[in-house]
Design an enzyme around this catalytic site. Structure first.
Site, PDB file in Angstrom:
ATOM      1  N   HIS A  62       0.948  -1.257   0.066  1.00 22.75           N
ATOM      2  CA  HIS A  62       0.097  -0.161  -0.071  1.00 22.75           C
ATOM      3  C   HIS A  62       0.993   1.296  -0.077  1.00 22.75           C
ATOM      4  O   HIS A  62       1.195   1.860   1.148  1.00 22.75           O
ATOM      5  CB  HIS A  62      -1.071  -0.038   1.129  1.00 22.75           C
ATOM      6  CG  HIS A  62      -2.112   0.910   1.141  1.00 22.75           C
ATOM      7  ND1 HIS A  62      -3.559   0.765   1.306  1.00 22.75           N
ATOM      8  CD2 HIS A  62      -2.138   2.255   0.765  1.00 22.75           C
ATOM      9  CE1 HIS A  62      -4.046   1.676   1.225  1.00 22.75           C
ATOM     10  NE2 HIS A  62      -3.324   2.848   0.750  1.00 22.75           N
ATOM     11  N   LEU A  65       2.704   6.300  -5.033  1.00 19.23           N
ATOM     12  CA  LEU A  65       4.143   6.891  -5.694  1.00 19.23           C
ATOM     13  C   LEU A  65       3.727   8.110  -6.385  1.00 19.23           C
ATOM     14  O   LEU A  65       4.739   8.827  -6.987  1.00 19.23           O
ATOM     15  CB  LEU A  65       4.378   5.724  -6.787  1.00 19.23           C
ATOM     16  CG  LEU A  65       5.326   4.395  -5.994  1.00 19.23           C
ATOM     17  CD1 LEU A  65       5.540   3.550  -7.309  1.00 19.23           C
ATOM     18  CD2 LEU A  65       6.155   4.741  -5.250  1.00 19.23           C
ATOM     19  N   ARG A  66       2.322   8.458  -6.548  1.00 17.21           N
ATOM     20  CA  ARG A  66       2.112   9.938  -6.985  1.00 17.21           C
ATOM     21  C   ARG A  66       2.274  10.181  -8.323  1.00 17.21           C
ATOM     22  O   ARG A  66       2.177  11.400  -8.969  1.00 17.21           O
ATOM     23  CB  ARG A  66       2.728  11.167  -6.182  1.00 17.21           C
ATOM     24  CG  ARG A  66       2.595  10.822  -4.729  1.00 17.21           C
ATOM     25  CD  ARG A  66       1.199  11.192  -4.397  1.00 17.21           C
ATOM     26  NE  ARG A  66       0.940  11.313  -2.761  1.00 17.21           N
ATOM     27  CZ  ARG A  66      -0.449  11.083  -2.148  1.00 17.21           C
ATOM     28  NH1 ARG A  66      -1.240  10.410  -2.794  1.00 17.21           N
ATOM     29  NH2 ARG A  66      -0.055  11.272  -1.068  1.00 17.21           N
ATOM     30  N   HIS A 183     -10.787   0.913   0.506  1.00 16.47           N
ATOM     31  CA  HIS A 183     -10.605   1.895   1.380  1.00 16.47           C
ATOM     32  C   HIS A 183     -11.928   2.244   2.320  1.00 16.47           C
ATOM     33  O   HIS A 183     -12.655   2.407   1.425  1.00 16.47           O
ATOM     34  CB  HIS A 183     -10.092   3.069   0.724  1.00 16.47           C
ATOM     35  CG  HIS A 183     -10.310   4.589   1.581  1.00 16.47           C
ATOM     36  ND1 HIS A 183      -9.186   5.092   1.956  1.00 16.47           N
ATOM     37  CD2 HIS A 183     -11.222   5.194   2.019  1.00 16.47           C
ATOM     38  CE1 HIS A 183      -9.267   6.378   2.440  1.00 16.47           C
ATOM     39  NE2 HIS A 183     -10.711   6.374   2.434  1.00 16.47           N
ATOM     40  N   ASN A 282      -5.852   9.534   7.069  1.00 13.48           N
ATOM     41  CA  ASN A 282      -7.205   8.824   6.899  1.00 13.48           C
ATOM     42  C   ASN A 282      -7.141   7.352   6.472  1.00 13.48           C
ATOM     43  O   ASN A 282      -6.453   6.891   5.655  1.00 13.48           O
ATOM     44  CB  ASN A 282      -7.955   9.534   5.817  1.00 13.48           C
ATOM     45  CG  ASN A 282      -9.247   8.973   5.743  1.00 13.48           C
ATOM     46  OD1 ASN A 282      -9.953   8.454   6.841  1.00 13.48           O
ATOM     47  ND2 ASN A 282     -10.097   9.198   4.517  1.00 13.48           N
ATOM     48  N   ASP A 309       0.801   2.690   3.739  1.00 11.69           N
ATOM     49  CA  ASP A 309       0.056   3.676   3.062  1.00 11.69           C
ATOM     50  C   ASP A 309       0.543   4.898   3.051  1.00 11.69           C
ATOM     51  O   ASP A 309       0.384   6.156   3.366  1.00 11.69           O
ATOM     52  CB  ASP A 309      -1.066   3.972   4.144  1.00 11.69           C
ATOM     53  CG  ASP A 309      -2.343   4.955   3.648  1.00 11.69           C
ATOM     54  OD1 ASP A 309      -2.101   4.811   2.298  1.00 11.69           O
ATOM     55  OD2 ASP A 309      -3.420   5.158   4.059  1.00 11.69           O
ATOM     56  N   HIS A 313       3.342  14.121   0.924  1.00 11.48           N
ATOM     57  CA  HIS A 313       2.808  15.313   0.565  1.00 11.48           C
ATOM     58  C   HIS A 313       3.983  16.483   0.743  1.00 11.48           C
ATOM     59  O   HIS A 313       4.803  16.309   1.862  1.00 11.48           O
ATOM     60  CB  HIS A 313       1.650  15.695   1.548  1.00 11.48           C
ATOM     61  CG  HIS A 313       0.486  15.108   1.273  1.00 11.48           C
ATOM     62  ND1 HIS A 313      -0.230  15.044   0.234  1.00 11.48           N
ATOM     63  CD2 HIS A 313      -0.187  14.171   2.168  1.00 11.48           C
ATOM     64  CE1 HIS A 313      -1.347  14.218   0.338  1.00 11.48           C
ATOM     65  NE2 HIS A 313      -1.261  13.508   1.544  1.00 11.48           N
TER      66      HIS A 313
END
Ligand SMILES: [Zn+2]
Ligand SMILES: [Zn+2]
Length: 426
Positions: A62, A65-66, A183, A282, A309, A313
Site C-alpha cells: 500500500h 507513488l504519486r 478503502h 485517513n 500507506d 505530501h
C-alpha cells in the site's frame, strides 16, 4: 558472471519455517546454494551478515507513488528509492494518480518506469482502479488491467461506495484472480472530519471521523464477499470493531485479508494534541483500546499484513491549518523500525511473524511469492533488529518528509536488499 555470498546471516523464512544461520550463494541473480559454511568460489563478493536477519524480500502493498500527476510529492524514482532504503524489494502502488491508473497503458507506464529507475532494483506492482477515473460509477476494464500486470483493484483515497459496483468488481476480480482492496469509509459519516471522533476530538474542538464510518463499510463488504465468494482485502484497518468483524468473517470462511499501518499500532489520537499536521491521516489515529486490538489482531493472524500507506505530501501542503491539511504521512523508511520497536522488542510479535506480515502474506495476497532456495531468483531483505537509530526526515530518500516520527529513536533498521541481480547495502 557475478557471484555473491551472503555470509552467516540468520535466515528467517516463514514459508519453510526456517530460522537458522546460513550462507546464501547467488550467481547472476539466482540462488545457487543455501547452507552453512559454504565454500567461497574465486572472485566471489563476500557480504558478511552476522547478527543480521536475512528474509524473503519485503513488499509494501500500500504505497502512493504519486506519478503520474503529482510529481512534486513523489515520483516512481524517489518512491522506489525510499522503498529500497526502507528495506523493501517491492511495492504496490495505488491508482489515485492523475490520470487514475484505470487503463492498461498506465499500468504499462508505471511498470516500465519502475524498471528504468534505480537500476530496477525495486519491483513495482500496480494496483489499478476499480472504477473508471475512480468515480465509483463504471467498472474499469479489469481483464485488460490484470493482463497488463495489475495485481489488485482499489479506488483507494475513496471507497467503492455503490454496492452494485462493488458486487460486480468482486465478481470480475475473482474471475481474474485478483483481490479488491477497499478503502473502507462511509463518506457521509466521515465528511468534514479531520481526526478520530471521541474524547480528544471533543476536547480539541475538531470535527471527528467515527469508527463506524469504517466498520459499516467493512460489514457491508464482508456480506458481499460472502455472497460472491470473492477475495476481499481491507486496507489500513484502524478500529477494534473492524478487527472483530474480520476475525469473525475469517472464522466463517469468508475470503478476507487485511492490513494495518505502523502508525495505527504506534500512535493514538492523543498525538493530535500537538496539532502537528503529520498526525492527520485517513483513517485517523484511534484510541489506545483500538491500538491494543490491532496488535491482538496481528498476533492471532486476523491481520495478515503490515503496509505503510506511504502518502507523500510536500512541506507547503502540510504546513497549513490542521483543518485544511491533506491526509497522510510517508512510511517506507520507518516501517521496519516502528515494527521492531513497538512489536518485536515489546514481545508482542516474534521475528517470524514480522517477516510473515512484511513478505509471505502480502506476496501471497497479490500472487507474487518469493522463495529462498537454490534455483530461485534472489529476492532478499537484510535488516538488523538491534540497530538503534534516530529518525531524521531530512535523510529520507522520499521526496516528501511528512512524518510524525521526526527525532524518535527506534530499534531495527534495514541494512540492504538484493533483488533483480543487484545488491544494495547502506
Ligand atoms: Zn485509503
Ligand atoms: Zn492509501
Amino acid at each position: 558472471m557475478t557471484t555473491t555470498l551472503i555470509q552467516k546471516g540468520r535466515l528467517i523464512d516463514p514459508a519453510t519455517h526456517r530460522d537458522e544461520t546460513v550462507d546464501i550463494l547467488i550467481t547472476d541473480g539466482v540462488i545457487t546454494a543455501v547452507g552453512s559454511g559454504l565454500a567461497v568460489p574465486p572472485g566471489t563478493a563476500v557480504v558478511p551478515m552476522e547478527g543480521r536477519i536475512v528474509a524473503p524480500g519485503f513488499i509494501d502493498i500500500h504505497v502512493h507513488l504519486r506519478e503520474p500527476g503529482y510529481e512534486h510529492k513523489e515520483t516512481i524514482e524517489t518512491g522506489t528509492r525510499s522503498a529500497a532504503y526502507g528495506g523493501f524489494t517491492a511495492v504496490c502502488c495505488m491508482p489515485n494518480t492523475n490520470p487514475a491508473i484505470d487503463d492498461e497503458s498506465l499500468v504499462t507506464f508505471v511498470m516500465s518506469q519502475a524498471k528504468r529507475v534505480n537500476g530496477g532494483i525495486v519491483d513495482v506492482y500496480p494496483i489499478a482502479s476499480v472504477s473508471k477515473g475512480r468515480e465509483g460509477k463504471t467498472l474499469s476494464p479489469i481483464a485488460e488491467l490484470v493482463s497488463a500486470g495489475a495485481v489488485g483493484l482499489s479506488d483507494d483515497g475513496a471507497p467503492v461506495f455503490d454496492a452494485k459496483v462493488m458486487r460486480r468488481a468482486l465478481e470480475y476480480a475473482s474471475m481474474y484472480g485478483v483481490p479488491v482492496m477497499q478503502h473502507c469509509e462511509i463518506p457521509e459519516l466521515a465528511k468534514g472530519g479531520v481526526m478520530n471522533e471521541g474524547f480528544v476530538s471533543t476536547e480539541l474542538g475538531l470535527p471527528g471521523i467515527p469508527g463506524i464510518a469504517e466498520e459499516i463499510m467493512i460489514a457491508r463488504d464482508l456480506l458481499l464477499a460472502e455472497y460472491t465468494g470473492s477475495r476481499y482485502h481491507v486496507c489500513h484497518m484502524s478500529t477494534a470493531r473492524s478487527v472483530e468483524l474480520v476475525r469473525e468473517a475469517k472464522r466463517k470462511g469468508i475470503r478476507v485479508t487485511c492490513e494495518v499501518t505502523p502508525h495505527h499500532f504506534t500512535l493514538t489520537d492523543d498525538a493530535v494534541r500537538s496539532f502537528d499536521t503529520n498526525t492527520k491521516m485517513n483513517p485517523p489515529l484511534r484510541t489506545a483500546e483500538d491500538v491494543e486490538a490491532v496488535i491482538a489482531g496481528l498476533q492471532d493472524g486476523t491481520i495478515d499484513v503490515i503496509a505503510t500507506d506511504h502518502a507523500p505530501h510536500s512541506l507547503d501542503e502540510k504546513e497549513v491549518d490542521y483543518l485544511q491539511a491533506p491526509f497522510g504521512i510517508v512510511g517506507l523508511e520507518t516501517a521496519i523500525g516502528l515494527t521492531v520497536s513497538m512489536l518485536v522488542e515489546k514481545g508482542r510479535l516474534n521475528l517470524m511473524q514480522m517477516v510473515e506480515k512484511f513478505s509471505t502474506n502480502p506476496r501471497r495476497i497479490i500472487g507474487r511469492p518469493v522463495e529462498v532456495k537454490p534455483g530461485a531468483p534472489a529476492c532478499l531483505t537484510f535488516f538488523d533488529p538491534s540497530a538503534e537509530w534516530t529518525v531524521k526526515t531530512s535523510d529520507f530518500r522520499s521526496k516528501s518528509k511528512n512524518s510524525p516520527f521526526e527525532g524518535r529513536t527506534l530499534r531495527g533498521r534495514a541494512v540492504g536488499i538484493y533483488n533483480n541481480g543487484t545488491l544494495l547495502q547502506y
